[in-house]
Design a protein around this motif. Structure first.
Motif, PDB file in Angstrom:
ATOM      1  N   LEU A 310       1.107  -1.228  -0.120  1.00  0.00           N
ATOM      2  CA  LEU A 310       0.130  -0.129   0.524  1.00  0.00           C
ATOM      3  C   LEU A 310       1.044   1.447   0.237  1.00  0.00           C
ATOM      4  O   LEU A 310       0.165   2.433  -0.635  1.00  0.00           O
ATOM      5  CB  LEU A 310      -1.125   0.180   1.016  1.00  0.00           C
ATOM      6  CG  LEU A 310      -2.030  -0.557   1.113  1.00  0.00           C
ATOM      7  CD1 LEU A 310      -3.091  -0.679   2.208  1.00  0.00           C
ATOM      8  CD2 LEU A 310      -3.309  -0.754  -0.059  1.00  0.00           C
ATOM      9  N   GLY A 311       2.434   1.253   0.720  1.00  0.00           N
ATOM     10  CA  GLY A 311       3.126   2.220   0.893  1.00  0.00           C
ATOM     11  C   GLY A 311       3.836   2.752  -0.118  1.00  0.00           C
ATOM     12  O   GLY A 311       2.886   4.054  -0.945  1.00  0.00           O
ATOM     13  N   GLU A 312       3.782   1.738  -1.072  1.00  0.00           N
ATOM     14  CA  GLU A 312       4.700   1.929  -2.973  1.00  0.00           C
ATOM     15  C   GLU A 312       3.689   1.755  -3.370  1.00  0.00           C
ATOM     16  O   GLU A 312       3.703   3.396  -4.201  1.00  0.00           O
ATOM     17  CB  GLU A 312       4.728   0.494  -3.096  1.00  0.00           C
ATOM     18  CG  GLU A 312       6.532   0.414  -3.221  1.00  0.00           C
ATOM     19  CD  GLU A 312       6.468  -0.573  -3.933  1.00  0.00           C
ATOM     20  OE1 GLU A 312       7.766  -1.007  -5.135  1.00  0.00           O
ATOM     21  OE2 GLU A 312       6.324  -2.060  -3.746  1.00  0.00           O
ATOM     22  N   LEU A 313       2.235   2.104  -3.322  1.00  0.00           N
ATOM     23  CA  LEU A 313       1.414   1.848  -4.319  1.00  0.00           C
ATOM     24  C   LEU A 313       0.439   3.626  -4.619  1.00  0.00           C
ATOM     25  O   LEU A 313      -0.556   3.478  -5.075  1.00  0.00           O
ATOM     26  CB  LEU A 313       0.037   0.827  -4.771  1.00  0.00           C
ATOM     27  CG  LEU A 313       0.073  -0.096  -5.095  1.00  0.00           C
ATOM     28  CD1 LEU A 313      -0.942  -1.086  -4.425  1.00  0.00           C
ATOM     29  CD2 LEU A 313      -0.068  -0.200  -6.828  1.00  0.00           C
ATOM     30  N   SER A 314       0.726   4.018  -3.744  1.00  0.00           N
ATOM     31  CA  SER A 314      -0.172   5.398  -2.594  1.00  0.00           C
ATOM     32  C   SER A 314       1.057   6.810  -3.474  1.00  0.00           C
ATOM     33  O   SER A 314       0.715   7.568  -3.586  1.00  0.00           O
ATOM     34  CB  SER A 314      -0.388   5.380  -1.284  1.00  0.00           C
ATOM     35  OG  SER A 314       0.922   5.703  -0.833  1.00  0.00           O
ATOM     36  N   GLY A 315       2.054   5.988  -3.929  1.00  0.00           N
ATOM     37  CA  GLY A 315       3.036   7.198  -4.227  1.00  0.00           C
ATOM     38  C   GLY A 315       2.675   8.002  -5.189  1.00  0.00           C
ATOM     39  O   GLY A 315       1.317   6.747  -5.936  1.00  0.00           O
ATOM     40  N   SER A 316       2.789   9.060  -5.680  1.00  0.00           N
ATOM     41  CA  SER A 316       2.023  10.434  -6.531  1.00  0.00           C
ATOM     42  C   SER A 316       2.541   9.726  -8.058  1.00  0.00           C
ATOM     43  O   SER A 316       1.522   9.831  -9.351  1.00  0.00           O
ATOM     44  CB  SER A 316       2.240  11.225  -6.454  1.00  0.00           C
ATOM     45  OG  SER A 316       3.851  11.780  -6.136  1.00  0.00           O
ATOM     46  N   GLU A 317       4.457   9.861  -8.384  1.00  0.00           N
ATOM     47  CA  GLU A 317       4.756   9.511  -9.657  1.00  0.00           C
ATOM     48  C   GLU A 317       5.314   8.158  -9.887  1.00  0.00           C
ATOM     49  O   GLU A 317       6.105   8.535 -10.661  1.00  0.00           O
ATOM     50  CB  GLU A 317       6.094  10.845  -9.502  1.00  0.00           C
ATOM     51  CG  GLU A 317       5.434  11.925  -9.285  1.00  0.00           C
ATOM     52  CD  GLU A 317       5.351  13.076 -10.358  1.00  0.00           C
ATOM     53  OE1 GLU A 317       5.274  12.470 -11.864  1.00  0.00           O
ATOM     54  OE2 GLU A 317       4.076  13.128 -10.487  1.00  0.00           O
ATOM     55  N   LEU A 318       3.720   7.108 -10.189  1.00  0.00           N
ATOM     56  CA  LEU A 318       4.486   5.643 -10.321  1.00  0.00           C
ATOM     57  C   LEU A 318       4.308   5.006 -11.531  1.00  0.00           C
ATOM     58  O   LEU A 318       3.541   6.136 -11.789  1.00  0.00           O
ATOM     59  CB  LEU A 318       3.633   5.454  -9.329  1.00  0.00           C
ATOM     60  CG  LEU A 318       3.865   3.724  -8.426  1.00  0.00           C
ATOM     61  CD1 LEU A 318       5.180   3.452  -7.881  1.00  0.00           C
ATOM     62  CD2 LEU A 318       2.657   3.444  -7.832  1.00  0.00           C
ATOM     63  N   ILE A 351      -5.065   1.048  -8.957  1.00  0.00           N
ATOM     64  CA  ILE A 351      -5.798  -0.230  -9.224  1.00  0.00           C
ATOM     65  C   ILE A 351      -6.699   0.154 -10.855  1.00  0.00           C
ATOM     66  O   ILE A 351      -6.140  -0.857 -10.802  1.00  0.00           O
ATOM     67  CB  ILE A 351      -5.975  -0.649  -7.880  1.00  0.00           C
ATOM     68  CG1 ILE A 351      -5.421  -1.033  -6.928  1.00  0.00           C
ATOM     69  CG2 ILE A 351      -7.352  -1.803  -8.026  1.00  0.00           C
ATOM     70  CD1 ILE A 351      -6.158  -1.563  -5.409  1.00  0.00           C
ATOM     71  N   ARG A 352      -7.608   1.099 -10.256  1.00  0.00           N
ATOM     72  CA  ARG A 352      -8.283   1.457 -11.157  1.00  0.00           C
ATOM     73  C   ARG A 352      -8.013   1.223 -12.917  1.00  0.00           C
ATOM     74  O   ARG A 352      -8.284   1.100 -13.869  1.00  0.00           O
ATOM     75  CB  ARG A 352      -9.555   2.483 -11.502  1.00  0.00           C
ATOM     76  CG  ARG A 352     -10.674   2.833 -11.794  1.00  0.00           C
ATOM     77  CD  ARG A 352     -10.620   3.903 -12.015  1.00  0.00           C
ATOM     78  NE  ARG A 352     -10.577   5.013 -12.598  1.00  0.00           N
ATOM     79  CZ  ARG A 352      -9.145   5.066 -13.482  1.00  0.00           C
ATOM     80  NH1 ARG A 352     -10.467   4.407 -14.633  1.00  0.00           N
ATOM     81  NH2 ARG A 352      -9.140   6.254 -14.585  1.00  0.00           N
ATOM     82  N   LEU A 353      -6.313   2.297 -12.748  1.00  0.00           N
ATOM     83  CA  LEU A 353      -6.185   2.160 -14.198  1.00  0.00           C
ATOM     84  C   LEU A 353      -4.662   0.795 -14.577  1.00  0.00           C
ATOM     85  O   LEU A 353      -5.543   0.872 -15.229  1.00  0.00           O
ATOM     86  CB  LEU A 353      -4.614   3.116 -13.942  1.00  0.00           C
ATOM     87  CG  LEU A 353      -3.600   3.438 -15.459  1.00  0.00           C
ATOM     88  CD1 LEU A 353      -4.421   4.481 -16.410  1.00  0.00           C
ATOM     89  CD2 LEU A 353      -2.705   4.333 -14.759  1.00  0.00           C
ATOM     90  N   TYR A 354      -4.878  -0.241 -13.592  1.00  0.00           N
ATOM     91  CA  TYR A 354      -4.718  -1.333 -13.572  1.00  0.00           C
ATOM     92  C   TYR A 354      -6.251  -2.665 -14.366  1.00  0.00           C
ATOM     93  O   TYR A 354      -5.492  -2.615 -15.315  1.00  0.00           O
ATOM     94  CB  TYR A 354      -3.869  -1.986 -12.828  1.00  0.00           C
ATOM     95  CG  TYR A 354      -3.148  -3.469 -13.021  1.00  0.00           C
ATOM     96  CD1 TYR A 354      -2.028  -3.607 -13.958  1.00  0.00           C
ATOM     97  CD2 TYR A 354      -4.340  -4.656 -12.616  1.00  0.00           C
ATOM     98  CE1 TYR A 354      -1.953  -5.259 -13.893  1.00  0.00           C
ATOM     99  CE2 TYR A 354      -3.999  -5.852 -12.952  1.00  0.00           C
ATOM    100  CZ  TYR A 354      -3.026  -6.152 -13.388  1.00  0.00           C
ATOM    101  OH  TYR A 354      -2.532  -7.319 -13.914  1.00  0.00           O
TER     102      TYR A 354
END
Ligand code: ATP
Ligand code: MG
Length: 414
Positions: A310-318, A351-354
């Motif tokens: 979750l930490g990683e996934l909440s990053g802004s410039e992923l 997740i939506r984008l994926y």
């Protein structure tokens, strides 16, 4: 009271004709035949239910075999319980030999002996489920109501038949909450008292049977209602002390239904939300204790993995390729559960984008194309295909031409 009118109005003609023919055949064999249980309850409530349960006095198996003549149904026999199932044209009818049941100890499977309709009704869970309807021609449609089930239906009460009911079979605790909440009924006061008194009896039931009851709860139209009630009565804590039937759960279950519409959410998806607050260790214990099915435990395990990311996934410039690599091995219900349960808008968006886009992205070039370009097959090729996919995901290449240029660059650099 006679229910012939209701039967003919509420049930599909094919089932009505089958029951009439079955009643005639049973009478000719000198047997009585009844429609019992949930479908009788639902006939009186005007609720749709096409699961016919028939009970025959005297052996049901040879009767069932003869009933296949009516519509060339396929018959399955369970000789241990003297029951049979008939299937034709998408219909399914269960036929049981009337029996009596005795419990050698709390939570044991009952010892079964042939019995009469009376004993068969007495072994049942709640008064509203004990009503029967005669199917033989002389009595067609007559309601048999030995435990005032109709009265309890009118009053909206879930009532057990005797004091030991929850002790004999504590799965009835979950069943009681399920019917109470499905029908917007109330537990009758003595039944409520005995239920609360016997919550600990849930420990006498095998994990696998409890899982089955939980699956039934999660297949209800609004499972959160029974879970909330279970929370208030200490039944949910028995399932696992870390579970909560609170507002958060109701809200998430509601959102899940919206996201799944027009279908109902899967049991896996609901389970992942229910177990979302459990730690990794608790989740693994839960999977083990209730012998969750493969797809269910896979979903819970994937949810744990996602929670760790979750930490990683909440990053802004992923970059999209990074989102892809985090999410690629997770099952759909786990992804949906986490996107609903997570608080971070960035997580939801990633997740939506994926789910809507990234998971469908493929490079234009295939392994065959690479071979034609003189690239030898092997682990290195797989690596190149991966790099192509990443470049595609991140928009670094957008055409077959650009992919070929990228591959040539990779070849020339060894
Ligand atoms: P539903 O609408 O949930 O299917 P149902 O009444 O048809 O309700 P089933 O689980 O299909 O319920 O079971 C059929 C019947 O068998 C019930 O009506 C009830 O009389 C009886 N029954 C099922 N489980 C139990 C149990 N644990 N103890 C006693 N009787 C039971
Ligand atoms: Mg049923």
């Amino acid at each position: 009271m006679n229910l012939a009118d209701r039967i003919e109005k509420q049930l599909p003609p094919e089932l009505v004709e089958f029951m009439q023919a079955a009643g005639l055949i049973a009478a000719n064999r000198g047997q009585s035949l009844y429609l019992v249980g949930g479908v009788v309850r639902d006939l009186l409530l005007g609720r749709s239910n096409h699961d016919l349960d028939l009970v025959a006095e005297g052996d049901a198996i040879n009767l069932a075999r003869q009933l296949t003549e009516i519509n060339r149904a396929k018959v399955t026999i369970h000789s241990r319980f003297r029951t049979a199932n008939l299937k034709w044209n998408g219909w399914s009818v269960d036929i049981a030999t009337a029996r009596s049941e005795t419990y050698s100890r709390p939570g044991a499977l009952p010892a079964v002996a042939p019995g009469s309709l009376d004993t068969d009704l007495f072994r049942r869970d709640f008064t509203i489920n004990t009503m029967a309807v005669e199917l033989v021609p002389g009595g067609w449609g007559e309601l048999i109501d030995l435990y005032d089930g109709r009265e309890d239906l009118k009053k909206g009460l879930i009532r057990i038949l005797h004091e030991n009911s929850f002790i004999d079979d504590a799965t009835r605790i979950w069943r009681a909450l399920r019917y109470e909440q499905r029908l917007d009924f109330k537990l009758e006061p003595d039944t409520l008292r005995l239920l609360e008194q016997n919550v600990a009896m849930l420990d006498t039931i095998s994990g696998d049977r409890i899982r089955h009851e939980l699956e039934l709860v999660l297949q209800e139209e609004l499972p959160e209602k029974a879970l909330r009630r279970a929370g208030a009565l200490g039944v949910l804590a028995k399932l696992h002390p870390g579970l909560k039937g609170n507002d958060w759960l109701s809200e998430k279950f509601g959102e899940t239904r919206k996201a799944s519409s027009p279908n109902l959410p899967s049991v896996e998806l609901y389970l992942a939300l229910l177990a979302f607050r459990l730690s990794g260790k608790e989740t693994k214990e839960f999977i083990q204790k209730y012998q969750l099915r493969k797809s269910q435990s896979q979903t819970l395990r994937d949810t744990l993995i996602l929670k760790d990311s979750l930490g990683e996934l909440s990053g802004s410039e992923l970059p999209p390729s990074k989102i892809y690599s985090i999410l690629r091995d997770c099952s759909q219900p786990a992804l949906t559960a986490v996107s609903l349960a997570a608080d971070s808008p960035a997580v939801k968006e990633h997740i939506r984008l994926y789910l809507t886009k990234l998971r469908y992205v493929k490079p234009a070039l295939t392994g065959k194309d690479l071979q034609k370009m003189g690239f030898p097959p092997g682990p290195r090729m797989k690596d190149v295909l991966n790099q192509l996919l990443e470049a595609r995901l991140d928009g670094k290449v957008t055409s077959k031409q650009e992919e070929e240029d990228l591959v040539r660059g990779l070849i020339s650099h060894g």
